[in-house]
Design a protein around this motif. Structure first.
Motif, PDB file in Angstrom:
ATOM      1  N   SER A  34      44.730  43.500  30.902  1.00 16.99           N
ATOM      2  CA  SER A  34      44.186  43.706  32.243  1.00 16.99           C
ATOM      3  C   SER A  34      44.219  42.424  33.067  1.00 16.99           C
ATOM      4  N   LEU A  35      44.059  42.610  34.382  1.00 16.05           N
ATOM      5  CA  LEU A  35      43.917  41.503  35.321  1.00 16.05           C
ATOM      6  C   LEU A  35      42.570  41.652  36.010  1.00 16.05           C
ATOM      7  N   HIS A  36      41.825  40.558  36.110  1.00 12.21           N
ATOM      8  CA  HIS A  36      40.560  40.548  36.827  1.00 12.21           C
ATOM      9  C   HIS A  36      40.823  39.912  38.184  1.00 12.21           C
ATOM     10  N   LEU A  37      40.507  40.642  39.254  1.00 12.80           N
ATOM     11  CA  LEU A  37      40.819  40.216  40.612  1.00 12.80           C
ATOM     12  C   LEU A  37      39.555  39.997  41.421  1.00 12.80           C
ATOM     13  N   ILE A  38      39.668  39.137  42.436  1.00 14.38           N
ATOM     14  CA  ILE A  38      38.598  38.956  43.405  1.00 14.38           C
ATOM     15  C   ILE A  38      39.240  38.940  44.798  1.00 14.38           C
ATOM     16  N   HIS A  39      38.618  39.636  45.743  1.00 13.27           N
ATOM     17  CA  HIS A  39      39.151  39.716  47.101  1.00 13.27           C
ATOM     18  C   HIS A  39      38.857  38.416  47.833  1.00 13.27           C
ATOM     19  N   ARG A  40      39.817  37.939  48.606  1.00 13.28           N
ATOM     20  CA  ARG A  40      39.673  36.653  49.297  1.00 13.28           C
ATOM     21  C   ARG A  40      38.518  36.626  50.295  1.00 13.28           C
ATOM     22  N   GLN A  41      38.357  37.681  51.102  1.00 15.34           N
ATOM     23  CA  GLN A  41      37.346  37.666  52.151  1.00 15.34           C
ATOM     24  C   GLN A  41      36.006  38.246  51.706  1.00 15.34           C
ATOM     25  N   ILE A  45      35.143  42.469  43.299  1.00 13.62           N
ATOM     26  CA  ILE A  45      35.809  42.255  42.006  1.00 13.62           C
ATOM     27  C   ILE A  45      36.408  43.564  41.532  1.00 13.62           C
ATOM     28  N   LYS A  46      37.650  43.514  41.036  1.00 12.59           N
ATOM     29  CA  LYS A  46      38.324  44.678  40.464  1.00 12.59           C
ATOM     30  C   LYS A  46      38.976  44.262  39.159  1.00 12.59           C
ATOM     31  N   VAL A  47      39.089  45.223  38.264  1.00  8.21           N
ATOM     32  CA  VAL A  47      39.811  45.035  37.006  1.00  8.21           C
ATOM     33  C   VAL A  47      40.878  46.122  36.950  1.00  8.21           C
ATOM     34  N   ILE A  48      42.145  45.709  36.810  1.00 15.41           N
ATOM     35  CA  ILE A  48      43.231  46.676  36.746  1.00 15.41           C
ATOM     36  C   ILE A  48      43.989  46.504  35.427  1.00 15.41           C
TER      37      ILE A  48
END
Length: 51
Positions: A34-41, A45-48
């Motif tokens: 998986s990839l753990h993401l964070i939105h810039r603005q 948090i999302k995990v895909i």
């Protein structure tokens, strides 16, 4: 929280496949499944999953 990193070209393709804009998301954690993401603005948090 750890700082996010810009996605690689491969990761950009994965993000686009999930309908996410690669310019708006940063990678906080890279795992084999998986990839753990964070939105810039917004800081959302999302995990895909990654195949």
């Amino acid at each position: 929280m750890k700082q996010g990193k810009r996605p690689t070209r491969r990761e950009m393709k994965v993000l686009a496949g999930f309908g996410l804009s690669p310019e708006s998301w940063l990678i906080t954690k890279r795992l084999p499944a998986s990839l753990h993401l964070i939105h810039r603005q917004t800081g959302t948090i999302k995990v895909i999953p990654v195949e």
